[in-house]
Scaffold this active site. Structure first.
Site, mmCIF file in Angstrom:
data_model
loop_
_atom_site.group_PDB
_atom_site.id
_atom_site.type_symbol
_atom_site.label_atom_id
_atom_site.label_comp_id
_atom_site.label_asym_id
_atom_site.label_seq_id
_atom_site.Cartn_x
_atom_site.Cartn_y
_atom_site.Cartn_z
ATOM 1 N N CYS A 1 24.136 17.968 2.452
ATOM 2 C CA CYS A 1 24.379 18.383 1.104
ATOM 3 C C CYS A 1 25.458 17.820 0.377
ATOM 4 O O CYS A 1 25.317 16.445 0.522
ATOM 5 C CB CYS A 1 24.800 19.959 1.146
ATOM 6 S SG CYS A 1 25.003 20.846 -0.504
ATOM 7 N N VAL A 2 26.484 18.348 -0.005
ATOM 8 C CA VAL A 2 27.520 17.455 -0.563
ATOM 9 C C VAL A 2 28.227 16.550 0.278
ATOM 10 O O VAL A 2 28.934 15.541 0.061
ATOM 11 C CB VAL A 2 28.533 18.291 -1.350
ATOM 12 C CG1 VAL A 2 27.897 18.979 -2.545
ATOM 13 C CG2 VAL A 2 29.201 19.276 -0.675
#
Length: 554
Positions: free
Chosen positions: A284-285
């Site tokens: 994800c991030v």
């Protein structure tokens, strides 16, 4: 005042929504063609409802109304009324000439939220499944639901742990893969996992998690822990465990996360396993941060990365899904005013936005099943993890949203890290990207856009069934799992996501095996003895057992 309204609205941009609807009403008032279209649809659908009431209606494939009870009167008529209302809402909120595009998206989204909330499936007396269950169980489901409701309310008021914490405990039933904390700084702990094989692959794996949640999404229960599975395949695994920031950390920046996180972890691994390159994995991030770090390394001629893997991670935020609805200058100002009070964005504020993206699945139906049907839907390890979020420092979160989501600087080669602008195009290490078909946070078509930015070396893209988390936590042996995969390099012609998907090779089972074989194919052929735990001669002594201390911070 802004801070108070922001807290009471769950962090959603109230004034921005009002502004969007005013724009819609003004443009609708001067669009007689659209008004006539809405009126015609209303008349036609009203006639259809009368016909359905008299003659019955055809079954629908809408998954909200698939049960047998929905096919009988009066519920079948309620289904038709809901479907007609949904269609009217869709027609009314189609973009109007002259209307701001972002306002049109907001009106469409929040109108859909309203019609979803009004679905007969969300109300006890208009849901045949609930009525039948209540009769069959003589109201016992209501008693169980009341107990659940009271218990949840007490936990919310007192701030105590969710119910899942009683069954799933970090270090006892979750995050139990054996290992040691070999490094700690002000932002993260680095965990080195203990080997379970006599020899290991030469290059270690570094896992960079998202800082929004705790790292152990990849080390849930022993049966579905990717970290444990990788160790069992003979890999040396390191994992970053982020600190849960407090008010004193409000000025931490994205650059701090790069230097104190990825860069520091790479240095420590280099001390423990000198002259060994690293397979880096970002979720994800955390994957976005990893690509930023990799671009800085590539610009400086640092070739310590053997490969890079991204799990549901974006680098181009042009079409980043409905999460972009919450991101514009007014909304950022709204969030910043809230964050200034505590110095961070609280997990409940993030949760409100994420739940809104899939309200029927994440909000309405779970509430009905828990409080009306009396079903205990909290007994899953991934739900326990989902309730164990982390805060985000004010400065870092503002920079992340403004520079990446709003301005898309990383995709444009304008993002500054390490003192200069960086380019994803400088990265030449082999890249494996995983997207998931039902991802509402990082849509796979957006994840796929990294292909346009990474111009050097080979890339493999894997599209697997599932959502943002369930698609990634897809261990071998889980039934009804499949994926498609296909690769390219700098000599390959561009393919759109849809064309690529149609031509990619289909596979049954877990994509973990495909990825692990890809890693081995890009590793040194020889296996070696497991490395020492830490590097005492370099100052990296064992600080404690996994899962460390930062993961327990509340």
């Amino acid at each position: 005042m802004v801070t108070w309204v922001g807290r009471t609205s769950g962090g959603l941009p109230g004034p921005r929504i009002v502004q969007a609807y005013i724009d819609w009403l003004i443009n609708l008032s001067v669009a007689p063609g659209r008004q006539l279209e809405i009126l015609e649809a209303l008349i036609r659908r009203s006639a259809d409802l009368v016909k359905a009431a008299l003659l019955g209606s055809e079954p629908t494939d809408d998954r909200r109304f698939r049960g047998e009870g929905w096919q009988k009167r009066p519920y079948a008529w309620l289904v038709q009324a809901a479907l007609h209302r949904d269609e009217l809402a869709r027609i009314a909120t189609e973009p109007l000439p002259g209307m701001d595009a972002h306002n049109a998206e907001l009106v469409r989204f929040y109108t859909q939220q309203l019609v979803d909330a009004l679905s007969p499936a969300n109300f006890a007396l208009t849901n045949p499944e609930f009525v039948q269950a209540t009769i069959a169980q003589r109201g016992k489901n209501l008693l169980r639901g009341a107990r659940f409701a009271i218990g949840d309310a007490v936990r919310t008021i007192t701030g105590t742990d969710p119910e899942t914490a009683e069954q799933f405990k970090v270090g006892e039933t979750l995050a139990t893969t054996p290992g040691k904390v070999v490094y700690r700084n002000a932002l993260m702990e680095l965990i080195q996992y203990s080997p379970s094989t006599e020899d290991v692959h030469a290059e270690p794996i570094l896992y960079v998690p998202a800082w929004i949640m705790k790292y152990y999404i990849l080390d849930l229960s022993p049966s579905n822990s990717m970290i444990r599975w990788l160790v069992e395949q003979g890999h040396t695994v390191f994992a970053i465990s982020w600190k849960n920031p407090g008010k004193e950390d409000s000025d931490l920046s994205m650059e701090d996360y790069r230097t104190l996180g990825v860069a520091s972890a790479m240095e420590v691994i280099g001390d423990i396993m000198p002259e060994r390159k690293v397979h880096a994995v970002g979720y994800c991030v955390g994957g976005t941060l990893l690509m930023i770090a990799a671009a800085v390394m590539a610009r400086g001629g640092d070739n310590r990365l053997q490969s890079i893997t991204l799990f549901a991670a974006q680098t181009d935020f042009t079409d980043a899904g409905e999460l972009r609805l919450f991101i514009d200058e007014m909304t950022l100002y709204w969030l910043e005013q809230q964050m200034k009070r505590n110095g961070f964005l609280a997990t409940k504020q993030m949760g409100g936005a994420f739940a809104a993206l899939r309200a029927p699945d994440l909000l309405w139906q779970p509430m009905l099943r828990r409080y009306c049907l009396g079903e205990d839907n909290s007994g899953f390890d991934i739900m326990a993890w989902n309730a164990d979020g982390t805060r985000m420092p004010c400065r870092m979160h503002s920079d992340y949203l403004r520079q990446l989501y709003l301005k898309n600087e990383l995709a444009q080669g304008k993002y500054v890290a390490g003192g200069a602008a960086i380019s994803i195009g400088d990265i030449s290490a082999p890249l494996y990207i995983v997207g998931t078909t039902a991802d509402h946070i990082a849509p796979w078509e957006s994840v796929y856009k990294t292909r346009n930015l990474k111009k050097l070396g080979e890339t493999m893209f894997c599209l697997t069934k599932g959502g943002h988390n369930a698609g990634i936590v897809s261990e071998p042996g889980r039934p009804r799992r499949s994926f498609v995969a296909g690769g390219w390099d700098e000599t390959s012609a561009y393919q759109s996501p849809e064309v690529w998907q149609a031509s990619a090779e289909p596979h049954e089972g877990s994509w973990w095996i495909h990825w692990q074989e890809w890693l081995v194919g890009r590793s040194s052929p020889e296996r070696t003895s497991p490395p020492p735990m830490g590097a005492p001669d370099k100052g990296h002594v064992v600080l404690g057992d996994a899962p460390g201390t930062y993961v327990f911070q509340r």
